[in-house]
Write an enzyme that holds these catalytic residues in place. Structure first.
Site, PDB file in Angstrom:
ATOM      1  N   CYS A  42       0.805  -1.229   0.000  1.00 28.06           N
ATOM      2  CA  CYS A  42       0.000   0.000   0.000  1.00 28.06           C
ATOM      3  C   CYS A  42       0.834   1.273   0.000  1.00 28.06           C
ATOM      4  O   CYS A  42       0.296   2.369  -0.102  1.00 28.06           O
ATOM      5  CB  CYS A  42      -0.932  -0.012   1.193  1.00 28.06           C
ATOM      6  SG  CYS A  42      -1.881  -1.527   1.289  1.00 28.06           S
TER       7      CYS A  42
ATOM      8  N   HIS B  18      -3.256   8.103   5.513  1.00 25.56           N
ATOM      9  CA  HIS B  18      -3.372   6.767   4.928  1.00 25.56           C
ATOM     10  C   HIS B  18      -4.818   6.315   5.125  1.00 25.56           C
ATOM     11  O   HIS B  18      -5.427   5.798   4.211  1.00 25.56           O
ATOM     12  CB  HIS B  18      -2.369   5.804   5.573  1.00 25.56           C
ATOM     13  CG  HIS B  18      -2.270   4.504   4.851  1.00 25.56           C
ATOM     14  ND1 HIS B  18      -1.992   4.431   3.507  1.00 25.56           N
ATOM     15  CD2 HIS B  18      -2.437   3.218   5.263  1.00 25.56           C
ATOM     16  CE1 HIS B  18      -1.987   3.153   3.128  1.00 25.56           C
ATOM     17  NE2 HIS B  18      -2.265   2.401   4.172  1.00 25.56           N
TER      18      HIS B  18
ATOM     19  N   GLU C   7      -2.498   5.688  13.219  1.00 23.19           N
ATOM     20  CA  GLU C   7      -2.099   6.867  12.443  1.00 23.19           C
ATOM     21  C   GLU C   7      -2.359   8.147  13.233  1.00 23.19           C
ATOM     22  O   GLU C   7      -1.509   9.047  13.269  1.00 23.19           O
ATOM     23  CB  GLU C   7      -2.856   6.899  11.105  1.00 23.19           C
ATOM     24  CG  GLU C   7      -2.464   8.082  10.225  1.00 23.19           C
ATOM     25  CD  GLU C   7      -2.953   7.931   8.796  1.00 23.19           C
ATOM     26  OE1 GLU C   7      -3.864   7.116   8.533  1.00 23.19           O
ATOM     27  OE2 GLU C   7      -2.412   8.647   7.920  1.00 23.19           O
TER      28      GLU C   7
ATOM     29  N   LYS D 216      -9.641   8.140   0.809  1.00 26.20           N
ATOM     30  CA  LYS D 216     -10.057   6.755   0.522  1.00 26.20           C
ATOM     31  C   LYS D 216     -11.553   6.586   0.747  1.00 26.20           C
ATOM     32  O   LYS D 216     -12.169   5.680   0.193  1.00 26.20           O
ATOM     33  CB  LYS D 216      -9.287   5.764   1.405  1.00 26.20           C
ATOM     34  CG  LYS D 216      -7.830   5.562   0.976  1.00 26.20           C
ATOM     35  CD  LYS D 216      -7.171   4.449   1.779  1.00 26.20           C
ATOM     36  CE  LYS D 216      -5.732   4.214   1.338  1.00 26.20           C
ATOM     37  NZ  LYS D 216      -4.801   5.268   1.811  1.00 26.20           N
TER      38      LYS D 216
ATOM     39  N   HIS E 118      -9.421   2.215  -1.526  1.00 25.25           N
ATOM     40  CA  HIS E 118      -7.991   1.985  -1.329  1.00 25.25           C
ATOM     41  C   HIS E 118      -7.409   1.410  -2.621  1.00 25.25           C
ATOM     42  O   HIS E 118      -7.652   0.259  -2.958  1.00 25.25           O
ATOM     43  CB  HIS E 118      -7.788   1.023  -0.168  1.00 25.25           C
ATOM     44  CG  HIS E 118      -6.361   0.931   0.310  1.00 25.25           C
ATOM     45  ND1 HIS E 118      -5.287   1.244  -0.502  1.00 25.25           N
ATOM     46  CD2 HIS E 118      -5.839   0.565   1.500  1.00 25.25           C
ATOM     47  CE1 HIS E 118      -4.164   1.070   0.194  1.00 25.25           C
ATOM     48  NE2 HIS E 118      -4.471   0.664   1.400  1.00 25.25           N
TER      49      HIS E 118
ATOM     50  N   PHE F 125       1.367  -2.772   4.697  1.00 27.25           N
ATOM     51  CA  PHE F 125       1.665  -4.092   5.235  1.00 27.25           C
ATOM     52  C   PHE F 125       3.165  -4.333   5.058  1.00 27.25           C
ATOM     53  O   PHE F 125       3.768  -3.887   4.083  1.00 27.25           O
ATOM     54  CB  PHE F 125       0.906  -5.164   4.443  1.00 27.25           C
ATOM     55  CG  PHE F 125      -0.523  -5.349   4.891  1.00 27.25           C
ATOM     56  CD1 PHE F 125      -1.054  -4.624   5.945  1.00 27.25           C
ATOM     57  CD2 PHE F 125      -1.341  -6.267   4.245  1.00 27.25           C
ATOM     58  CE1 PHE F 125      -2.372  -4.819   6.356  1.00 27.25           C
ATOM     59  CE2 PHE F 125      -2.657  -6.461   4.643  1.00 27.25           C
ATOM     60  CZ  PHE F 125      -3.170  -5.742   5.694  1.00 27.25           C
TER      61      PHE F 125
END
Lengths: 402, 88
Positions: free
Chosen positions: A162, A294, A305, A326, A331, A390
């Site tokens: 990502c 994010h 976050e 998003k 995403h 990830f």
């Protein structure tokens, strides 16, 4: 140090097929998430996503091209074309050897893999199309952009799940700063919304079946999207000499690694990337007017976050607007940072902060100014764009108003 | 039948927790057994595969939904319910 500016932008994503329509959608807080329209949908439990709609590949590419261009390559090529046109650059003569392309992608030609595995395993075919390999390879999009625009310098693909787009754009920035190139096409592309692509994410049990509501107390997971964003990064003097219109300066970039868990995010890793990007750009917390989060809409990401932002911004944290677009475009996995950089340009150049839509109820774990539901006018001098992937791979970009 | 389900669920949980079957007690939670969120997702998958059932579970909020994962006993009960529903 050589400075780097953005002189062109292009995109195709669930909110629009170009930059202008995408920015309009962001200003209006429009949602690109809806029922997925893909084969074998009845065998999926996750049935929503943010697809690029109204898109006919044959309107843009001919048959020989389509035998080579996976959907993620198509998105990247269309975005690159728009960006190059806006920049006014033509890559001939000496510039072509000083120009290249770095594209971020996570799944690469996943539709091509999905189609061809189905052909050999399910349909029992013993023969596949001769171009399956060059079509599915992760580097195909970068390669075709290089070929199409005669970029004869450094070209490659970056893959960090990502954070792929942000890592890619960080490499383009570094190449120009280091004097290894004068202009770079960079960004990311992703097209994973096929049966296998959605099925894999479904298995992780973090997908929402209802919508993407980052920072909202009732959020219940992420929603996959698809699309691309490509930018022209150019050495500042080079751009100024030719009188190019500058969209923003790429002022700073930093990467960090959690070195901890393969999926769970870490506050420390995120905070170090945020602080590093600000240090690289030479800005203090009170210079930053906007953060594109994010903001995946998972419990873990949003909470971590926000904690990282609070740690880095300290008492100034409540003054910084932070939104997750998003909520509108989903995403885009490896392409997400590129489309999200458009929201940063919107804030810097047009003075509009895109909202976090779908926000219903404040979450005490996300007690920041998350710009709920409605866009806002603001005078923003510096914007940050977060990507926390990830693998614990983090990359944050800082843009400054031109 | 109920004994079979109980035994199989305990085996799956023990395997995920890296403990012996005899070390799993009914009142323990997955966390007590050292099963983290990813371990929980894997356990749910193993239960679904083993009993051919669909378990409603969202890792964003493991407590939500009808499938009670608070203790080993509650997981066994929930699996029994789904297996019974499957057959009816």
């Amino acid at each position: 140090m050589r400075r780097v500016v953005i002189t062109g932008a292009g995109t195709i994503n669930p909110l629009g097929h170009d930059v202008a329509s995408t920015l309009t959608a962001m200003c209006e807080g429009r949602c690109g998430i809806g029922p997925l329209d893909i084969p074998l949908i009845d065998r999926l439990t996750v049935r929503i996503g943010a697809q690029v709609r109204g898109y006919d590949e044959t309107a843009h590419f001919d048959r020989p091209q389509l035998s080579l261009y996976d959907r993620f390559t198509q998105f990247a090529l269309l975005s690159a074309q728009e960006a190059v046109e806006q920049s006014g650059l033509s890559f001939d003569g000496a510039l072509s050897e000083r120009a290249g392309v770095v594209v971020g992608t996570s799944g690469g030609g996943l539709n091509t893999q999905d189609d061809n595995y189905r052909a050999v395993y399910e349909a029992g075919k013993d023969r596949v199309h001769p171009f399956v390999v060059p079509k599915l390879m992760n580097s195909a999009a970068a390669a075709h952009i290089s070929i199409r625009h005669n970029l004869r310098g450094p070209s490659f693909t970056v893959s960090s799940a990502c954070a792929s787009s942000n890592h890619a754009m960080g490499q383009a920035l570094a190449l120009i700063r280091a004097g290894m190139a004068d202009a770079m096409l960079t960004g990311g592309s992703e097209a994973m919304l096929c049966f296998g692509g959605v099925k894999a994410w479904e298995g992780l049990r973090v997908m929402s079946k209802t919508g993407c509501r980052p920072f909202s107390a009732d959020r219940d997971g992420m929603v996959q999207g698809e699309g691309a964003g490509i930018f022209v990064f150019e050495e500042r003097e080079h751009a100024m000499r030719r009188g190019a219109a500058i969209l923003a300066e790429v002022a700073g970039f930093a990467m960090s690694s959690d070195a901890a868990d393969i999926v769970a995010p870490s506050r420390d890793g995120a905070a170090r990337a945020l602080a590093g990007a600000m240090r690289d750009a030479g800005v203090a917390p009170d210079n930053v007017g906007y953060i594109n989060a994010h903001g995946t809409g998972t419990t873990a990401n949003d909470r971590t976050e926000c904690a990282a932002v609070m740690e880095v911004f300290g008492p100034h944290a409540p003054q910084v607007a932070i939104s997750s677009t998003k909520s509108m475009h989903g995403h885009l996995i490896g392409g997400t940072g590129a489309v999200e950089l458009l929201a940063c340009i919107l804030a810097l150049r047009d003075g509009v902060i895109a909202p976090t839509i779908g926000h219903r109820r404040a979450d005490p774990d996300c007690a920041l100014d998350v710009v709920p539901n409605v866009a806002r006018e603001a005078d923003v001098g510096v914007a940050l764009s977060n990507a926390f992937a990830f693998g614990g791979m983090n990359a944050v970009i800082a843009l400054r108003r031109a | 039948m109920a004994d079979e389900i109980r035994q199989r669920v305990i085996e799956i949980i023990a395997e995920q927790a890296l403990v012996d079957v005899s070390d799993v007690s009914m009142d323990q939670s997955p966390a007590d057994l050292g099963i983290d969120s990813m371990g929980l997702v894997e356990s749910i998958f193993a239960l679904e595969e083993s009993f051919d059932i669909q378990i409603p579970f969202n890792a964003n909020d493991p407590q939500a939904g009808d499938f009670d994962i608070s203790t080993v006993a509650s997981i066994i009960g929930a699996v029994e319910g789904l297996v019974a529903a499957q057959r009816s």
